[in-house]
Design a protein around this motif. Structure first.
Motif, short mmCIF file in Angstrom:
data_model
loop_
_atom_site.label_atom_id
_atom_site.label_comp_id
_atom_site.label_asym_id
_atom_site.label_seq_id
_atom_site.Cartn_x
_atom_site.Cartn_y
_atom_site.Cartn_z
N GLY A 96 -22.24 7.47 -7.72
CA GLY A 96 -23.10 7.13 -8.86
C GLY A 96 -23.97 5.94 -8.50
N GLU A 97 -23.72 4.78 -9.16
CA GLU A 97 -24.53 3.58 -8.95
C GLU A 97 -24.46 3.04 -7.53
N GLY A 98 -23.48 3.50 -6.75
CA GLY A 98 -23.32 3.03 -5.39
C GLY A 98 -24.12 3.82 -4.36
N TRP A 99 -25.14 4.56 -4.81
CA TRP A 99 -25.99 5.31 -3.87
C TRP A 99 -26.72 4.36 -2.93
N PHE A 100 -27.14 4.86 -1.78
CA PHE A 100 -27.79 4.04 -0.76
C PHE A 100 -29.30 4.20 -0.72
N VAL A 101 -29.76 5.45 -0.60
CA VAL A 101 -31.16 5.73 -0.25
C VAL A 101 -31.65 6.96 -1.00
N LYS A 102 -32.95 6.95 -1.32
CA LYS A 102 -33.62 8.17 -1.79
C LYS A 102 -34.57 8.60 -0.68
N LEU A 103 -34.50 9.89 -0.37
CA LEU A 103 -35.35 10.47 0.69
C LEU A 103 -36.28 11.51 0.09
N LYS A 104 -37.49 11.59 0.65
CA LYS A 104 -38.33 12.76 0.42
C LYS A 104 -37.91 13.75 1.50
N VAL A 105 -37.28 14.84 1.09
CA VAL A 105 -36.71 15.82 2.03
C VAL A 105 -37.83 16.55 2.75
N LYS A 106 -37.75 16.53 4.09
CA LYS A 106 -38.79 17.16 4.91
C LYS A 106 -38.59 18.66 5.02
N ASP A 107 -37.34 19.09 5.20
CA ASP A 107 -37.07 20.51 5.46
C ASP A 107 -35.82 20.93 4.66
N ALA A 108 -36.05 21.52 3.51
CA ALA A 108 -34.93 21.89 2.62
C ALA A 108 -33.98 22.89 3.27
N SER A 109 -34.42 23.62 4.30
CA SER A 109 -33.53 24.59 4.94
C SER A 109 -32.35 23.89 5.63
N GLU A 110 -32.49 22.59 5.95
CA GLU A 110 -31.38 21.84 6.57
C GLU A 110 -30.18 21.71 5.63
N LEU A 111 -30.41 21.84 4.34
CA LEU A 111 -29.32 21.74 3.35
C LEU A 111 -28.31 22.88 3.54
N ALA A 112 -28.75 23.99 4.11
CA ALA A 112 -27.87 25.14 4.30
C ALA A 112 -26.71 24.83 5.25
N ASP A 113 -26.88 23.80 6.11
CA ASP A 113 -25.83 23.43 7.06
C ASP A 113 -24.75 22.56 6.42
N LEU A 114 -24.97 22.12 5.18
CA LEU A 114 -24.03 21.21 4.52
C LEU A 114 -23.05 21.98 3.64
N MET A 115 -21.99 21.30 3.22
CA MET A 115 -20.95 21.93 2.38
C MET A 115 -21.26 21.73 0.90
N ASP A 116 -20.79 22.67 0.09
CA ASP A 116 -20.79 22.46 -1.35
C ASP A 116 -19.51 21.68 -1.71
N GLU A 117 -19.33 21.38 -2.98
CA GLU A 117 -18.19 20.56 -3.39
C GLU A 117 -16.85 21.22 -3.03
N ALA A 118 -16.74 22.53 -3.23
CA ALA A 118 -15.49 23.23 -2.90
C ALA A 118 -15.22 23.16 -1.41
N GLY A 119 -16.25 23.34 -0.61
CA GLY A 119 -16.10 23.26 0.84
C GLY A 119 -15.69 21.87 1.29
N TYR A 120 -16.28 20.85 0.65
CA TYR A 120 -15.92 19.47 1.01
C TYR A 120 -14.48 19.16 0.64
N LYS A 121 -14.06 19.59 -0.56
CA LYS A 121 -12.67 19.35 -0.98
C LYS A 121 -11.70 20.01 -0.01
N ALA A 122 -12.03 21.19 0.47
CA ALA A 122 -11.17 21.86 1.46
C ALA A 122 -11.19 21.08 2.78
N HIS A 123 -12.33 20.52 3.14
CA HIS A 123 -12.49 19.75 4.38
C HIS A 123 -11.58 18.52 4.39
N ILE A 124 -11.45 17.84 3.25
CA ILE A 124 -10.65 16.60 3.21
C ILE A 124 -9.19 16.85 2.84
N ALA A 125 -8.86 18.09 2.46
CA ALA A 125 -7.49 18.38 2.03
C ALA A 125 -6.49 18.31 3.18
#
Length: 121
Positions: free
Chosen positions: A92-121
């Protein structure tokens, strides 16, 4: 607004071309008490995976990496005076940076919340 996560425990919340970046609750807990945050200059251009910021805690210093490529359009300068905000509200308030995203297709390489929760489990 959708949130994506990296394996390195960064998150990015994307709304249109703008992405807000911070670290996850898990990362903040692993770091311990944050005592210093170094933020990039507004206008800096980063590629996915580049160092974006540095956070120092009582335990260690850690690099925060850009989850996607883009241009820094804002920084959370409140963290310079109050680095503990990273611990109090990392997604929340502890965010670091705001970016203007250059290539939205790069988001496809990231996890959604369920994937992240599985990653840290």
């Amino acid at each position: 607004m959708t949130t994506h996560f990296t394996e390195d425990h960064e998150w990015i919340k994307v709304d249109g071309e703008e992405g807000v970046i911070g670290i996850t609750v898990h990362a903040a807990e692993q770091l311990g008490d944050v005592v210093f945050v170094e933020l990039p200059e507004v206008g800096k251009t980063v590629e996915k995976g580049d160092e974006l910021a540095v956070v120092e805690s009582v335990k260690a210093a850690s690099d925060i990496f850009a989850p996607v490529s883009g241009e820094v359009i804002a920084v959370n300068s409140a963290l310079e005076a109050e680095p503990a905000k990273v611990n109090e509200a990392p997604e929340g308030e502890g965010w670091f940076v705001k970016l203007k995203v250059k290539d939205a297709s790069e988001l496809a390489d990231l996890m959604d919340e369920a994937g992240y929760k599985a990653h840290i489990a």
